[in-house]
Design an enzyme around this catalytic site. Structure first.
Site, PDB file in Angstrom:
ATOM      1  N   HIS A 146       0.822  -1.224   0.000  1.00 46.43           N
ATOM      2  CA  HIS A 146       0.000   0.000   0.000  1.00 46.43           C
ATOM      3  C   HIS A 146       0.849   1.264   0.000  1.00 46.43           C
ATOM      4  CE1 HIS A 146      -3.470  -2.456   2.051  1.00 46.43           C
ATOM      5  NE2 HIS A 146      -2.927  -3.067   1.016  1.00 46.43           N
ATOM      6  N   ARG A 208      -7.588   4.101   0.826  1.00 46.31           N
ATOM      7  CA  ARG A 208      -6.822   2.929   1.241  1.00 46.31           C
ATOM      8  C   ARG A 208      -5.497   2.841   0.484  1.00 46.31           C
ATOM      9  NH1 ARG A 208      -6.516  -2.429  -0.411  1.00 46.31           N
ATOM     10  NH2 ARG A 208      -6.154  -3.962   1.237  1.00 46.31           N
ATOM     11  N   GLY A 227      -9.487  -1.811  -3.135  1.00 49.74           N
ATOM     12  CA  GLY A 227     -10.214  -2.234  -1.948  1.00 49.74           C
ATOM     13  C   GLY A 227      -9.497  -3.388  -1.265  1.00 49.74           C
ATOM     14  N   GLU A 233     -12.488   0.697  -6.176  1.00 47.93           N
ATOM     15  CA  GLU A 233     -13.302   1.883  -6.443  1.00 47.93           C
ATOM     16  C   GLU A 233     -12.770   2.703  -7.614  1.00 47.93           C
ATOM     17  OE1 GLU A 233     -13.370   4.219  -2.899  1.00 47.93           O
ATOM     18  OE2 GLU A 233     -14.568   2.754  -1.767  1.00 47.93           O
ATOM     19  N   TYR A 243     -13.207   9.751   1.636  1.00 47.18           N
ATOM     20  CA  TYR A 243     -13.567   8.620   0.771  1.00 47.18           C
ATOM     21  C   TYR A 243     -13.869   7.350   1.564  1.00 47.18           C
ATOM     22  CZ  TYR A 243     -12.959  11.717  -3.054  1.00 47.18           C
ATOM     23  OH  TYR A 243     -13.157  12.770  -3.907  1.00 47.18           O
TER      24      TYR A 243
HETATM   25 CA   LIG Z   1     -14.135   4.785  -0.681  1.00 49.39          CA
END
Ligand SMILES: [Ca+2]
Ligand SMILES: [Ca+2]
Ligand SMILES: [Ca+2]
Length: 462
Positions: A146, A208, A227, A233, A243
């Protein structure tokens, strides 16, 4: 700057018919070719203002590729965190919008080892053959997963940078953390005075791991976001937006999410994918070369942990770009993770970077080109020609153009980066002006066709 001349379309068509596999898109035929082979984990593909295709590789190299034949030079090699199993390394890249005067390249890369490294946003000078003079503009955390890092220069000459949550989801809603955000900086690394939170790089929060950014029509900014297990998304980026992550995944469609969304003004995506397909690099496409894809977003899809959904998705937009009307999928049959996509603004050809068959990717990989030869075959690049100039650049309303020859066949046109012609005329004088005051901010191509030769330069409207 590039020059073109017309040549025999018939000769090229017969050659490519022999060599290239073709793909049918409605009434358009795309010819596939391997532009670059043997490259290890291409991450960012970017059409540069020098009319070359630029590429970062996750192990740490920047490649500058001649799009006419795929030959390339390695213009930078960095020592990066690259633990083999995870996601860090050299990642996002962007170019200074006033390239003629300020040829800077912005890069994001992870250093250190293990799960506690440093992610750097740095600017490098392009000296004509290499990237030099690193200036570190911002540092944040890097980890095994990430790391965000996609970059996008906005028409106002600020820079968006996506920052992942590093696997710690509580980072995302915390406005004191730079992780799990989209950040906005001036091109010198300072905080823009009009950012939504005072003295903060934070532009959006509750993200994220956003790894796709693109400019759309009407000033819209699009983002793709990974996600966890559900709800990849596709979002519209708005200043100060929440968000939702980790309290909301995808739409506000569970009871708990609805309560949270009502209390926290959460921005919902335009589209969500469950189970996750691993959405990545995106590019807005509006080029006439592939009419079936005009006003769409091309989205690289890695395929998820199982590698089951890899493809290039074509997200067809409504007229004003505020919703997705349908998704088409291409190139799944390669069984290769699709990392990023770029568009040739002249030919409308699409470049696609593949990343191996399974998570988190392995080399060697291919960068493929998909081109409508029927559209592209009447132009060819030639190296030199007469000097076309235009100023001031950036432009604020009136562009002065100089071209040292006129003839009854000389035409000029201005085309947006997405391929739309916004102005055109006949070259009657060696100097003239073009009123740009009603145009959207952003980069444009000025193109002059003089007899059998075409010359192009880029400029920016602010
Ligand atoms: Ca979102
Ligand atoms: Ca890209
Ligand atoms: Ca949900």
């Amino acid at each position: 700057m590039r020059f073109y001349h017309l040549f025999s379309a018939a000769a090229l068509l017969s050659a490519t018919t022999l060599w290239g596999q073709t793909w049918t898109v409605g009434n358009t035929t795309l010819t596939e070719s391997d532009l670059v082979t043997g490259v290890n984990l291409p991450w960012e593909l970017l059409w540069g203002p020098d009319d070359h295709l630029w590429c970062t590789t996750r192990p740490g190299e920047v490649l500058r590729i001649d799009p006419s034949n795929g030959s390339y030079t390695t213009v930078l090699s960095l020592n990066v965190m690259n633990n083999g199993n995870g996601e860090p390394g050299l990642l996002g890249m962007a170019m200074h919008p006033d390239w003629a005067n300020t040829p800077k390249v912005y890069l994001v890369y992870c250093t250190g080892s293990g799960w506690n490294g440093e992610e750097r946003l740095s600017a490098f000078d392009w000296n004509g053959s290499a990237l030099v003079n690193e200036e570190v503009l911002l540092t944040l955390g890097a980890g095994g997963i990430h790391n965000g890092s996609r970059l996008l220069v906005l028409p106002d000459h600020t820079l968006l940078m996506t920052a992942g949550d590093l696997g710690t989801s509580s980072n995302a809603p915390n406005l004191n953390s730079l992780q799990g955000k989209i950040l906005r900086l001036n091109l010198d690394g300072s905080i823009p005075a009009d950012n939504p939170f005072p003295d903060s790089y934070v532009y959006t929060y509750g993200n994220r791991n956003t790894q796709g950014l693109a400019l759309g029509p009407n000033g819209l900014i699009y983002a793709s976001e990974h996600g966890q297990n559900s709800d990849d998304e596709f979002n519209i980026v708005t200043a100060g937006g929440n968000y939702g992550w980790p309290d909301v995944q995808g739409f506000c469609n569970t009871l708990g999410e609805q309560a949270f969304c009502a209390a926290n003004d959460v921005t919902e995506p335009l589209m969500a994918w469950t189970p996750c397909v691993a959405v990545n690099g995106i590019e807005y496409y509006d080029h006439p070369a592939i009419p079936e894809w005009q006003n769409s977003v091309l989205m690289a899809v890695l395929g998820g942990l199982s590698g089951a959904y890899e493809r290039l998705s074509v997200l067809h937009l409504n007229a004003d770009g505020t919703s997705i009307e349908s998704e088409e999928q291409f190139f799944s049959s390669f069984n290769q993770r699709v990392r990023d996509v770029a568009v040739n603004p002249y030919t409308g050809a699409v470049y696609v970077a593949f990343n191996g068959v399974s998570y988190p990717g392995s080399g060697p990989n291919i960068i493929k080109e998909f081109k409508n030869e029927a559209f592209a075959s009447n132009v060819e690049w030639v190296p030199e020609g007469p000097q076309l100039t235009a100023f001031p650049n950036p432009n604020f309303g009136m562009l002065t153009v100089q071209f040292p020859s006129t003839s009854s066949t000389s035409r000029w046109e201005v085309v947006s980066f997405s391929g739309k012609r916004v102005a055109a005329g006949t070259v009657q004088k060696t100097e003239w002006t073009i009123n740009t005051s009603a145009w959207s901010a952003g980069p444009y191509f000025l193109r002059i066709t003089d007899g059998n030769r075409t010359q192009t330069l880029t400029f920016t409207v602010q």
